[in-house]
Design a protein around this motif. Structure first.
Motif, short mmCIF file in Angstrom:
data_model
loop_
_atom_site.label_atom_id
_atom_site.label_comp_id
_atom_site.label_asym_id
_atom_site.label_seq_id
_atom_site.Cartn_x
_atom_site.Cartn_y
_atom_site.Cartn_z
N HIS A 1 0.76 -1.21 0.06
CA HIS A 1 0.26 -0.18 0.41
C HIS A 1 0.96 1.22 -0.08
O HIS A 1 1.99 1.01 0.20
CB HIS A 1 -1.30 -0.89 1.11
N GLU B 1 -2.04 -1.98 -3.66
CA GLU B 1 -3.54 -2.06 -3.90
C GLU B 1 -3.61 -0.31 -3.20
O GLU B 1 -3.72 -0.16 -2.34
CB GLU B 1 -3.47 -2.93 -2.30
N THR B 2 -5.06 0.04 -3.75
CA THR B 2 -5.53 1.08 -3.44
C THR B 2 -6.46 1.28 -2.48
O THR B 2 -7.18 2.03 -2.75
CB THR B 2 -5.41 1.85 -4.73
N ARG C 1 1.72 -1.29 4.69
CA ARG C 1 1.01 0.02 4.70
C ARG C 1 1.39 1.19 5.49
O ARG C 1 2.02 1.04 6.61
CB ARG C 1 -0.71 -0.43 5.01
#
Length: 362
Positions: free
Chosen positions: A13, A98-99, A305
């Motif tokens: 992320h 990954e958004t 992330r």
């Protein structure tokens, strides 16, 4: 020494754009996103120790410096400069981002610029469904727009990811649901969306998975806390259809995930963030995975992330663990050095480039 000069981070992320206090930073070190128990700290974990080992030297401090001193130096440099220094030290050449998470996180373009790397998007199926539901007034519109949104996203995204296992569990029926089932589930969910209902219906989750399978893009499946062997029926049902499945975050079921990769030609296993979470024990975890999985079926990722430190730890611990395991096998004569170097390159980047159809250097 086994060399892994470049890495493709096949699942991560973005990083937070804002300055962080000690509490927020510490929360992001944990596995669940919640605070530590009273009187304890997430710095006292394998991940916390790994951050303190590898990140301070990148910001001009000694390894293992106290967290407060590290964060003071981070604030002194500023979030942009600290992030740039950390990300550019990872050796990651390509990020697959990954958004689908909420929060003020950098997107693929920003992450690539900060890290001096390339980047591509991974689209989260459940987020696409929520966006479609918010703009679809009828069941017919929802179902038509859902298929259009997934196939439209496949034009730019290199893969899809799903949190169906987190939302419902892995024990989903493997076959595509029937049209009547789908319409009924869509109607219930559409009504629930008026009060903010999340997508947890197993019928719609299965429907989404099968739309993604039909797109031909690789499909990443978050395993949650379940034993991935329960995915065997879905893996069997999707075999031969041209869509690869990538099992994400299988630890502590990494051996079961590795086993599935040996059974099904289209199933792959992600190594992150298990190695970052196990820190000093990462070599043992990696060796257990390599006992079972074909070497062409394993993919490096940081799984990071929020914190660029987690990108650093993911990349560095992976390199250290892989180098240690393969060097031992070369040292005792089990492997040749050229074979060890070749396998290292496959897991670090080559397998991801093949699965996601990435051009060399892209």
């Amino acid at each position: 020494m086994i060399d892994t000069p470049t890495l493709v981070d096949q699942y991560c992320h973005g990083v937070l754009r804002t300055e962080l206090g000690l509490g927020t930073f510490e929360t992001l070190l944990g596995r669940t996103g919640g605070p530590p128990a009273a009187g304890t700290t997430f710095f006292d974990t394998q991940t916390g120790f790994a951050v303190r080992r590898w990140c301070p030297p990148l910001l001009g401090l000694e390894p293992h410096c106290p967290p407060a001193r590290y964060l003071a130096r981070r604030r002194e440099l500023g979030v942009l400069e600290a992030g740039r220094r950390l990300l550019r030290a990872t050796g990651i050449s390509t990020y697959l981002v990954e958004t689908g998470l909420p929060g003020d996180l950098t997107g693929p373009v920003e992450l690539a610029a900060a890290g001096g790397a390339g980047a591509h998007e991974i689209a989260r199926l459940e987020l696409l469904a929520q966006q479609v539901a918010d703009t679809s007034g009828t069941v017919d519109a929802l179902l038509a727009n859902l298929a259009e949104a997934v196939h439209g996203a496949a034009v730019s995204a290199v893969a899809f990811t799903s949190v169906a296992a987190v939302r419902h569990g892995l024990a989903l029926a493997p076959e595509p649901p029937g049209p009547g089932e789908v319409r009924g589930a869509a109607g219930r969910w559409l009504a629930g969306r008026r009060t903010g209902g999340a997508l947890t219906d197993p019928v719609l989750l299965r429907h989404l998975l099968w739309i993604a399978v039909s797109s031909g893009r690789p499909l990443q499946l978050h395993l949650g806390d379940d034993d991935p062997t329960t995915l065997g029926d879905f893996a069997a049902a999707t075999a031969g259809l041209g869509t690869d499945l990538v099992l994400l975050h299988g630890y502590p079921y990494h051996r079961q995930a590795a086993h599935l990769t040996s059974v099904f030609p289209h199933v792959y296993a992600d190594l992150g963030p298990a190695l970052a979470r196990t820190g000093a024990r990462a070599a043992a975890v990696l060796a257990e995975t390599l006992e079972l999985a074909p070497f062409g079926k394993l993919l490096f990722s940081s799984g990071a992330r929020g914190l660029p430190e987690l990108h650093v730890v993911g990349a560095t611990v992976f390199r250290e663990a892989l180098g240690r395991v393969l060097a031992d096998w070369v040292g005792d004569g089990s492997w040749s050095r050229p074979d060890a170097q070749r396998v290292a390159g496959m897991i670090a980047a080559g397998n991801a480039r093949r699965v996601y159809r990435l051009a060399e250097g892209a």
